[in-house]
Structure formats: structure tokens, C-alpha cells
Design a protein around this motif. Structure first.
Motif, PDB file in Angstrom:
ATOM      1  N   THR A 135       0.794  -1.247  -0.059  1.00  0.00           N
ATOM      2  CA  THR A 135       0.035   0.173  -0.003  1.00  0.00           C
ATOM      3  C   THR A 135       0.858   1.256   0.003  1.00  0.00           C
ATOM      4  OG1 THR A 135      -1.676  -1.203   1.198  1.00  0.00           O
ATOM      5  CG2 THR A 135      -1.794   1.239   1.163  1.00  0.00           C
ATOM      6  N   LEU A 139      -3.973   5.082   6.365  1.00  0.00           N
ATOM      7  CA  LEU A 139      -3.428   3.879   6.800  1.00  0.00           C
ATOM      8  C   LEU A 139      -4.397   2.905   7.529  1.00  0.00           C
ATOM      9  CD1 LEU A 139      -1.089   1.905   7.154  1.00  0.00           C
ATOM     10  CD2 LEU A 139      -0.356   3.620   9.137  1.00  0.00           C
ATOM     11  N   THR A 171      -3.059  -5.523   4.287  1.00  0.00           N
ATOM     12  CA  THR A 171      -1.947  -5.189   3.611  1.00  0.00           C
ATOM     13  C   THR A 171      -0.603  -5.922   4.339  1.00  0.00           C
ATOM     14  OG1 THR A 171      -0.526  -3.075   2.689  1.00  0.00           O
ATOM     15  CG2 THR A 171      -1.197  -3.001   4.667  1.00  0.00           C
ATOM     16  N   VAL A 184       3.616  -1.255   3.717  1.00  0.00           N
ATOM     17  CA  VAL A 184       3.239   0.072   3.670  1.00  0.00           C
ATOM     18  C   VAL A 184       4.556   0.897   3.187  1.00  0.00           C
ATOM     19  CG1 VAL A 184       2.114   2.102   4.755  1.00  0.00           C
ATOM     20  CG2 VAL A 184       1.162   0.037   5.396  1.00  0.00           C
ATOM     21  N   CYS A 192       5.079   5.022   2.814  1.00  0.00           N
ATOM     22  CA  CYS A 192       4.632   6.134   3.241  1.00  0.00           C
ATOM     23  C   CYS A 192       5.401   7.202   2.284  1.00  0.00           C
ATOM     24  CB  CYS A 192       4.857   6.566   4.657  1.00  0.00           C
ATOM     25  SG  CYS A 192       4.300   8.160   5.100  1.00  0.00           S
ATOM     26  N   SER A 218       8.768   2.901   5.519  1.00  0.00           N
ATOM     27  CA  SER A 218       8.353   1.725   4.987  1.00  0.00           C
ATOM     28  C   SER A 218       8.344   0.539   5.961  1.00  0.00           C
ATOM     29  CB  SER A 218       8.779   1.378   3.656  1.00  0.00           C
ATOM     30  OG  SER A 218      10.140   0.817   3.639  1.00  0.00           O
ATOM     31  N   PRO A 271       2.327  -2.371   8.410  1.00  0.00           N
ATOM     32  CA  PRO A 271       1.565  -1.339   9.038  1.00  0.00           C
ATOM     33  C   PRO A 271       1.798  -0.725  10.457  1.00  0.00           C
ATOM     34  CG  PRO A 271       0.074  -2.897   7.861  1.00  0.00           C
ATOM     35  CD  PRO A 271       1.502  -3.471   8.199  1.00  0.00           C
TER      36      PRO A 271
END
Length: 257
Positions: free
Chosen positions: A35, A182, A189, A192, A194, A202, A205
Motif C-alpha cells: 500500500t 493507513l 496489507t 506500507v 509512506c 516503509s 502497517p
């Protein structure tokens, strides 16, 4: 981890004299949901278009597995109100194949009952499901979804993200999600990233939610208190209309705001 389907290495993109992406890297591997989150203007959609091959990087490299099949779900699509177009015909325009394939894709997206409905009559949540079915018609190795929950209420968003996990499990495909929130993608996910034109942070989550760079972008209220809502086991699922269907084997309470 499997070899990546798409490998983006140190990519930079300048559009109209403005730096949109700077030294960004990511790997998209089979069976993993990645994500991209970040505020408006962070470069999320541009990075997705780099992955899709629609935007060429000024610096860096993008490597795609040979024969890669990509399904793309755009943020939204406009259909002329004066154009008589059923859901089935809409899918046919995207992939002229047998009726059974379109019916199967709609069934997988949970909207088989909408097959003969006019596209203009669909709700926001229904249209998102139809767009997902359209992307699934390609039997993708990689599914790219740009803000798939836009215009959908929270219950519908959770149902949609749950469906994406099922699709990932069934197809073994990689999924690249673009989101600005988020909290809503926590349970759906694996990684992640960012983004704020560059990669701020990263990881999984929970790790990203506690990273100072994440809080700097989204503020102190964007921290962990609300995350439990989407990371615990639910005793029910929501259908497309937000109705709850309870499980009988749940072992603990599920609290909602």
C-alpha cells in the motif's frame, strides 16, 4: 520471498519542471499486498503509473517480469449519462471474451446481480466492485488499485479490503493499493510505503504507524489508537450494503465506534 513481478529502483520523475518523485524504490512480489499512502500531491498516483508503464522515469530503472499481466482499477471512471450501457456491456468493452468470464468476474467481486443493471444506476460502492471485476477479467499477476474505497462508506471499505485479501489468496497475485488512510488498510496489507515525493518510511502497517516520519506527515492524531479497530478478529463481516453477518465461532468481543 518470490522474485518480484515489478522492481522499481531509485526512480525519479519530474513533471512540468516540478520534482514529483525522488529516488523511490519498491518491489512488488506475488502474493503480497503493498500500500502506498501519503497526502495529496505526494506522488502516489505517479508512482503507480510508473509501475504501469504509463509514466517514464527520468532517472532510475523499472523492471517488469516478462509476460506480466496487469489489472488496473482507476480511481473513478466517467460514463456519459446519455449512453445506454449495462454492466455486462461495460465489461465487454474492456475484454471481449465469453459471457461466462464476465459473469465469473462479477461473481468474484460480489456483484453478479448487477450484470444487467445500467452503469449510471450504480452506487459508489457498486461501481467500485464493478471496476474490480473489470480488472479481474485479465486474470492479473499484478492488480493496481488507485483509491479503491473512494466514495464508499467505512463498512463498505472494510468489505472491499477483505475481498482484496481473498482475491490475493486465490490468484496469488501481487496487489498495489493507493490510499490516503493507513487505518483503513491495516488488515489488508503486508507492506506500507509512506510517500511524500520520496519514501519517508516503509514496513509493516504497525511499524509505519509508529514511525516519526508518518506522524510528521499526518499529525499526532494519526497514531495507533484507532488501529485496533482494523487489526483484531471480527465476529462478523459486512456485505456491500453495510449489513453485518455474524460468525458463530468467534471467541471474543468486537467493539465498533
Amino acid at each position: 520471498m518470490s522474485d518480484p513481478l515489478v522492481q522499481v529502483e531509485s526512480v525519479s520523475v519530474t513533471l512540468g519542471g516540478t520534482s514529483v518523485l525522488s529516488d523511490v524504490s519498491l518491489n512488488l512480489a506475488p502474493g503480497r499486498i503493498t500500500t502506498l499512502i501519503g497526502p495529496n500531491g505526494a506522488g502516489k498516483s505517479t508512482l503507480a503509473r510508473v509501475v504501469l508503464g504509463l509514466v517514464k522515469a527520468d532517472h532510475g530503472s523499472v523492471t517488469r517480469r516478462k509476460g506480466l499481466r496487469i489489472g488496473y482499477m482507476p480511481q473513478q471512471i466517467q460514463v456519459d449519462d446519455s449512453l445506454p450501457l449495462t454492466v455486462d456491456r461495460f465489461l465487454w468493452l474492456a475484454a471481449t471474451g465469453p459471457t461466462a468470464a464476465r459473469r465469473s468476474a462479477l461473481e468474484r467481486a460480489g456483484v453478479a446481480h448487477l450484470r444487467r443493471r445500467a452503469v449510471q444506476q450504480l452506487s459508489g460502492g457498486e461501481m467500485q466492485r464493478v471496476l474490480l471485476a473489470r480488472a479481474l477479467l485479465r486474470k492479473p499477476d499484478l492488480l493496481v488499485l488507485d483509491e479503491p474505497a473512494q466514495g464508499v462508506d467505512v463498512a463498505g471499505q472494510n468489505a472491499l479490503y477483505g475481498l482484496l485479501k481473498d482475491v490475493r489468496d486465490e490468484l496469488g497475485c501481487a496487489i498495489l493499493l493507493i490510499s490516503h488512510d493507513l487505518h483503513l488498510v491495516m488488515a489488508a496489507t503486508d507492506e506500507v510505503i509512506c510517500l511524500q515525493r520520496h519514501v519517508c518510511c516503509s514496513g509493516n502497517p504497525e511499524t509505519v504507524s509508529r514511525d516519526p516520519a508518518y506522524h510528521e506527515l499526518f499529525g499526532p492524531a494519526a497514531g495507533t489508537p484507532n488501529l485496533a479497530l482494523y487489526t483484531h478478529d471480527h465476529d462478523h463481516d459486512h456485505d456491500l450494503h453495510g449489513n453485518a453477518h455474524h460468525h458463530h465461532d468467534h471467541e471474543g468481543p468486537c467493539n465498533h465506534d
